[in-house]
Design an enzyme around this catalytic site. Structure first.
Site, PDB file in Angstrom:
ATOM      1  N   LYS A  22       0.886  -1.321   0.223  1.00 32.45           N
ATOM      2  CA  LYS A  22      -0.192   0.053   0.085  1.00 32.45           C
ATOM      3  C   LYS A  22       0.996   1.135  -0.009  1.00 32.45           C
ATOM      4  O   LYS A  22       0.572   2.084  -0.919  1.00 32.45           O
ATOM      5  CB  LYS A  22      -0.992  -0.110   1.045  1.00 32.45           C
ATOM      6  CG  LYS A  22      -1.414   1.305   1.579  1.00 32.45           C
ATOM      7  CD  LYS A  22      -2.622   1.218   3.041  1.00 32.45           C
ATOM      8  CE  LYS A  22      -1.556   1.648   4.182  1.00 32.45           C
ATOM      9  NZ  LYS A  22      -1.372   2.684   4.584  1.00 32.45           N
ATOM     10  N   ASN A  23       1.906   1.204   0.955  1.00 35.25           N
ATOM     11  CA  ASN A  23       2.617   2.529   1.057  1.00 35.25           C
ATOM     12  C   ASN A  23       3.597   2.695  -0.094  1.00 35.25           C
ATOM     13  O   ASN A  23       4.178   3.815   0.071  1.00 35.25           O
ATOM     14  CB  ASN A  23       3.212   2.646   2.561  1.00 35.25           C
ATOM     15  CG  ASN A  23       2.142   2.737   3.522  1.00 35.25           C
ATOM     16  OD1 ASN A  23       1.209   3.102   3.393  1.00 35.25           O
ATOM     17  ND2 ASN A  23       2.612   2.493   4.529  1.00 35.25           N
ATOM     18  N   ARG A  92      -5.011  10.057   4.940  1.00 35.15           N
ATOM     19  CA  ARG A  92      -3.773  11.210   4.990  1.00 35.15           C
ATOM     20  C   ARG A  92      -3.096  11.216   3.673  1.00 35.15           C
ATOM     21  O   ARG A  92      -2.365  12.490   3.471  1.00 35.15           O
ATOM     22  CB  ARG A  92      -2.983  11.200   6.343  1.00 35.15           C
ATOM     23  CG  ARG A  92      -3.820  10.944   7.537  1.00 35.15           C
ATOM     24  CD  ARG A  92      -2.853  10.770   8.675  1.00 35.15           C
ATOM     25  NE  ARG A  92      -1.460  11.583   8.413  1.00 35.15           N
ATOM     26  CZ  ARG A  92      -1.459  12.795   8.870  1.00 35.15           C
ATOM     27  NH1 ARG A  92      -2.625  13.308   9.451  1.00 35.15           N
ATOM     28  NH2 ARG A  92      -0.697  13.684   8.660  1.00 35.15           N
ATOM     29  N   CYS A 116      -5.137  12.204  13.498  1.00 36.43           N
ATOM     30  CA  CYS A 116      -5.583  10.889  13.376  1.00 36.43           C
ATOM     31  C   CYS A 116      -5.412  10.077  14.548  1.00 36.43           C
ATOM     32  O   CYS A 116      -4.679  10.487  15.562  1.00 36.43           O
ATOM     33  CB  CYS A 116      -5.179  10.142  12.030  1.00 36.43           C
ATOM     34  SG  CYS A 116      -3.425   9.545  12.333  1.00 36.43           S
ATOM     35  N   ARG A 121       0.432  13.800  13.630  1.00 39.58           N
ATOM     36  CA  ARG A 121       0.904  13.704  12.496  1.00 39.58           C
ATOM     37  C   ARG A 121       0.919  15.098  11.595  1.00 39.58           C
ATOM     38  O   ARG A 121      -0.100  15.043  10.545  1.00 39.58           O
ATOM     39  CB  ARG A 121       0.108  12.447  11.667  1.00 39.58           C
ATOM     40  CG  ARG A 121       0.250  11.463  12.271  1.00 39.58           C
ATOM     41  CD  ARG A 121      -0.172  10.045  11.570  1.00 39.58           C
ATOM     42  NE  ARG A 121       0.325   9.849  10.450  1.00 39.58           N
ATOM     43  CZ  ARG A 121       0.040   8.891   9.686  1.00 39.58           C
ATOM     44  NH1 ARG A 121      -1.262   8.277   9.743  1.00 39.58           N
ATOM     45  NH2 ARG A 121       0.657   8.486   8.449  1.00 39.58           N
ATOM     46  N   ASP A 304       4.836  -0.042  12.298  1.00 40.70           N
ATOM     47  CA  ASP A 304       3.789  -0.546  11.828  1.00 40.70           C
ATOM     48  C   ASP A 304       3.635  -1.775  12.044  1.00 40.70           C
ATOM     49  O   ASP A 304       2.501  -2.643  11.808  1.00 40.70           O
ATOM     50  CB  ASP A 304       3.698  -0.492  10.225  1.00 40.70           C
ATOM     51  CG  ASP A 304       3.356   0.897   9.719  1.00 40.70           C
ATOM     52  OD1 ASP A 304       3.057   2.023  10.616  1.00 40.70           O
ATOM     53  OD2 ASP A 304       3.594   1.003   8.307  1.00 40.70           O
ATOM     54  N   ILE A 326       8.089   6.579  17.005  1.00 41.14           N
ATOM     55  CA  ILE A 326       7.566   7.350  15.754  1.00 41.14           C
ATOM     56  C   ILE A 326       6.265   8.165  15.988  1.00 41.14           C
ATOM     57  O   ILE A 326       6.423   9.404  15.608  1.00 41.14           O
ATOM     58  CB  ILE A 326       7.429   6.442  14.763  1.00 41.14           C
ATOM     59  CG1 ILE A 326       8.669   5.372  14.572  1.00 41.14           C
ATOM     60  CG2 ILE A 326       7.058   7.140  13.506  1.00 41.14           C
ATOM     61  CD1 ILE A 326       9.717   6.407  14.033  1.00 41.14           C
ATOM     62  N   ARG A 396      -8.611  -1.025   4.723  1.00 42.86           N
ATOM     63  CA  ARG A 396      -7.581   0.087   4.239  1.00 42.86           C
ATOM     64  C   ARG A 396      -6.161  -0.700   3.858  1.00 42.86           C
ATOM     65  O   ARG A 396      -5.737   0.045   2.918  1.00 42.86           O
ATOM     66  CB  ARG A 396      -7.425   1.166   5.129  1.00 42.86           C
ATOM     67  CG  ARG A 396      -8.780   1.929   5.464  1.00 42.86           C
ATOM     68  CD  ARG A 396      -8.437   3.214   6.425  1.00 42.86           C
ATOM     69  NE  ARG A 396      -7.169   3.545   5.792  1.00 42.86           N
ATOM     70  CZ  ARG A 396      -6.181   4.299   6.800  1.00 42.86           C
ATOM     71  NH1 ARG A 396      -6.628   4.514   8.027  1.00 42.86           N
ATOM     72  NH2 ARG A 396      -5.053   5.011   6.143  1.00 42.86           N
TER      73      ARG A 396
HETATM   74  N1  EPU Z   1       6.300  14.399  11.213  1.00 37.17           N
HETATM   75  C1  EPU Z   1       6.323  15.699  11.521  1.00 37.17           C
HETATM   76  N2  EPU Z   1       5.876  16.625  10.505  1.00 37.17           N
HETATM   77  C2  EPU Z   1       6.070  16.331   9.303  1.00 37.17           C
HETATM   78  C3  EPU Z   1       5.840  14.841   9.066  1.00 37.17           C
HETATM   79  C4  EPU Z   1       6.133  14.061  10.014  1.00 37.17           C
HETATM   80  O1  EPU Z   1       6.326  16.096  12.770  1.00 37.17           O
HETATM   81  O2  EPU Z   1       5.779  17.053   8.424  1.00 37.17           O
HETATM   82  C5  EPU Z   1       6.529  13.336  12.361  1.00 37.17           C
HETATM   83  C6  EPU Z   1       5.218  12.426  12.291  1.00 37.17           C
HETATM   84  O3  EPU Z   1       4.232  13.034  13.389  1.00 37.17           O
HETATM   85  C7  EPU Z   1       5.917  11.064  12.896  1.00 37.17           C
HETATM   86  C8  EPU Z   1       7.152  11.111  12.495  1.00 37.17           C
HETATM   87  O4  EPU Z   1       7.520  12.447  11.981  1.00 37.17           O
HETATM   88  O5  EPU Z   1       5.993  11.294  14.374  1.00 37.17           O
HETATM   89  C9  EPU Z   1       7.318  10.233  11.395  1.00 37.17           C
HETATM   90  O6  EPU Z   1       6.307  10.088  10.326  1.00 37.17           O
HETATM   91  P1  EPU Z   1       6.197  10.170   8.978  1.00 37.17           P
HETATM   92  O7  EPU Z   1       6.125  11.389   8.137  1.00 37.17           O
HETATM   93  O8  EPU Z   1       7.404   9.136   8.411  1.00 37.17           O
HETATM   94  O9  EPU Z   1       4.826   9.249   8.656  1.00 37.17           O
HETATM   95  P2  EPU Z   1       4.030   9.270   7.225  1.00 37.17           P
HETATM   96  O10 EPU Z   1       4.948   9.520   6.050  1.00 37.17           O
HETATM   97  O11 EPU Z   1       2.742  10.125   7.488  1.00 37.17           O
HETATM   98  C10 EPU Z   1       4.251   6.895   6.722  1.00 37.17           C
HETATM   99  C11 EPU Z   1       3.429   5.484   6.369  1.00 37.17           C
HETATM  100  C12 EPU Z   1       2.725   5.247   7.853  1.00 37.17           C
HETATM  101  C13 EPU Z   1       4.007   4.852   8.569  1.00 37.17           C
HETATM  102  C14 EPU Z   1       5.072   5.975   8.834  1.00 37.17           C
HETATM  103  C15 EPU Z   1       6.222   5.702   9.442  1.00 37.17           C
HETATM  104  C16 EPU Z   1       2.466   5.997   4.282  1.00 37.17           C
HETATM  105  C17 EPU Z   1       1.278   6.350   3.288  1.00 37.17           C
HETATM  106  N3  EPU Z   1       2.340   6.002   5.716  1.00 37.17           N
HETATM  107  O12 EPU Z   1       3.650   7.697   7.454  1.00 37.17           O
HETATM  108  O13 EPU Z   1       1.935   4.011   7.518  1.00 37.17           O
HETATM  109  O14 EPU Z   1       3.559   4.240  10.088  1.00 37.17           O
HETATM  110  O15 EPU Z   1       5.386   6.225   7.663  1.00 37.17           O
HETATM  111  O16 EPU Z   1       6.690   4.366   9.061  1.00 37.17           O
HETATM  112  O17 EPU Z   1       3.514   5.891   3.949  1.00 37.17           O
HETATM  113  C18 EPU Z   1       0.249   2.443   7.874  1.00 37.17           C
HETATM  114  O18 EPU Z   1       0.410   2.095   6.943  1.00 37.17           O
HETATM  115  O19 EPU Z   1      -0.479   1.927   8.693  1.00 37.17           O
HETATM  116  C19 EPU Z   1       0.801   3.781   8.184  1.00 37.17           C
HETATM  117  C20 EPU Z   1       0.317   4.574   9.382  1.00 37.17           C
END
Ligand code: EPU
Length: 421
Positions: A22-23, A92, A116, A121, A304, A326, A396
């Site tokens: 998915k990701n 998101r 969420c 996030r 995850d 995380i 999802r």
């Molecule tokens: N963060 C910030 N500011 C930002 C972006 C992130 O503070 O602008 C923080 C987040 O709140 C978190 C950390 O940085 O504490 C890392 O978050 P990240 O941005 O890496 O997460 P994401 O890109 O929103 C993706 C996956 C998630 C997975 C995380 C961590 C996708 C679509 N989603 O989310 O997947 O948990 O990376 O590996 O790629 C899932 O599949 O169930 C899922 C939640």
């Protein structure tokens, strides 16, 4: 609304094929917005989140078509630069249209995703990055708008590695003048898969998979065909299922290199893990040894997989400390697991899990995707019947979950919530 009913206690045996990730699929599908043309994708998982992103692409003007695992996206008609609230609120990852739309249409408007279940996030690092490249960011009426006549390569330093932030910035920078360097970038395999696709489209990206990614701006890109890499989290979930139920599961189509921390922790917990070129075989036995887990960005232990591992630790021999670094609120499954007899105490971002003799089936509620997977696993090992409500969270991110577990011997079925059990 659907629920899942599981009668626990059976060892799971047999073979399961892992679906596309998915990701990885989400950013690769939004990357089609970078250039007008027809893209073909294979191994695309049949999931609600994929349906949502395809709907969003269609809203933006793309023509999308799905036949089984094959998806085509024709972006010649893309003319709209807005991702509306109704779609972003569902998922998101819709923010992944910001980078490519800004690069191609020089303007993008996306509803702000808000918090969420697993935490606040924010997307501040995405927006700061676009600003560094020269975009003007405005926040109004719940929408974020990014606009730039020209984007110029810059050095961007992420405070913490962000997966979708790294992906968004890589896409925004492909046409930027000069060179963009992303420092402290996310190293997840899904980031590398996106970079590979962009390079095949004609982008010049190096360093994906390391903390420093360099993007040299190009003038044009071309559409390509791409295959989605296997879902390492789905694979990890079935691996834990084998260890948990004292089963023996041959997992095909997975990539062991993406699963090193999970394999290592499973072995530490006493499970047998055998690696062959296209299969990972996991064998569970008792007692399960308690191991400590700390979630970290790739190549560390994935957040995850934290909830699923917690279930394994809840029947282990001894005390395990699970530390989540995380997301600030990713222990929501704990309350439900406690209702099934798990002995877990939370202190800040640590969960102290004391292995219990057994878990017992109970009615429980799914709260987010991975928490839901952990409840399924708990149901598979628990005595008696577990009824998991709100399974739309599972849909999802897990393709055909009850069929896949059913084929491995689980007593699992989906019912309509209003039907009697
Ligand atoms: N963060 C910030 N500011 C930002 C972006 C992130 O503070 O602008 C923080 C987040 O709140 C978190 C950390 O940085 O504490 C890392 O978050 P990240 O941005 O890496 O997460 P994401 O890109 O929103 C993706 C996956 C998630 C997975 C995380 C961590 C996708 C679509 N989603 O989310 O997947 O948990 O990376 O590996 O790629 C899932 O599949 O169930 C899922 C939640």
């Amino acid at each position: 609304m659907d629920a899942i009913l599981i009668k626990g206690g059976r060892a799971l045996n047999g073979e399961v094929r892992i679906s596309g990730a998915k990701n990885a699929a989400l950013p690769m599908l939004t990357a089609t917005l970078l250039v007008a043309g027809k893209f073909r994708f294979s191994n695309v998982p049949d999931l609600k989140d994929i349906e949502s992103i395809l709907q969003l692409l269609a809203t933006i003007g793309a023509e999308v078509d799905r036949k089984g695992e094959e998806v085509t996206v024709d972006t010649r008609g893309v003319d709209n630069f807005e991702a509306p609230y109704e779609l972003v609120r569902r998922m998101r990852a819709s923010v992944l249209v910001l980078g490519p739309l800004l690069a191609r249409l020089k303007r993008a408007r996306v509803s702000l995703p808000g918090g969420c279940a697993i935490g606040a996030r924010p997307i501040n690092m995405h927006l700061d990055g676009f600003e560094r490249l020269g975009a003007k960011i405005t926040l109004e009426h719940g929408y974020v708008e990014a606009a730039a006549e020209t984007l110029t390569g810059e050095e961007i330093f992420f405070d913490v590695p962000t997966v979708t932030g790294t992906e968004n910035l890589m896409m925004a920078a492909v046409f930027a003048k000069g060179t963009t360097v992303l420092r402290n970038a996310a190293r997840e395999p899904e980031v590398t898969a996106l970079a590979d696709m962009l390079n095949r489209m004609g982008a010049q990206i190096s360093g994906a998979g390391t903390p420093n990614i360099t993007v040299s701006g190009v003038d044009t890109l071309v559409p390509v065909s791409a295959e989605i890499i296997p879902d390492r989290i789905e694979a990890g979930t079935y691996m834990v299922a084998a260890a948990l139920t004292q089963g023996n599961i041959r997992i095909t189509g997975a990539e062991p290199d993406h699963l090193k921390p999970v394999i290592s922790k499973l072995r530490e917990a006493g499970a047998g893990v055998e690696l062959a070129p296209d299969a990972i075989t996991v064998t569970g036995s008792r007692p399960v040894s308690s191991v400590d887990i700390k979630t970290l960005p790739f190549p560390g232990f994935p957040t995850d997989m934290q909830a699923q591992f917690m279930v394994l630790m809840s029947i282990a021999n001894g005390l395990s400390v699970i530390t989540e670094t995380i997301f600030e609120n990713r222990f929501i499954h704990v309350l439900e697991l406690q209702r099934m007899g798990a002995d877990i105490q939370i202190s800040g971002n640590h969960a102290m899990v004391k292995g219990a003799e057994r878990l017992s089936g109970a009615p429980v509620m799914a709260s987010d995707l991975r928490a839901s997977a952990s409840l399924v696993l708990a149901g598979l090992v628990a005595e008696g019947t577990t009824r998991i409500s709100r399974v739309y969270h599972l849909d999802r991110g897990y393709e055909s979950i009850e069929q896949k577990f059913g084929q491995l011997g689980a007593n699992i079925k989906r019912i309509s919530e209003t039907a009697s059990s």
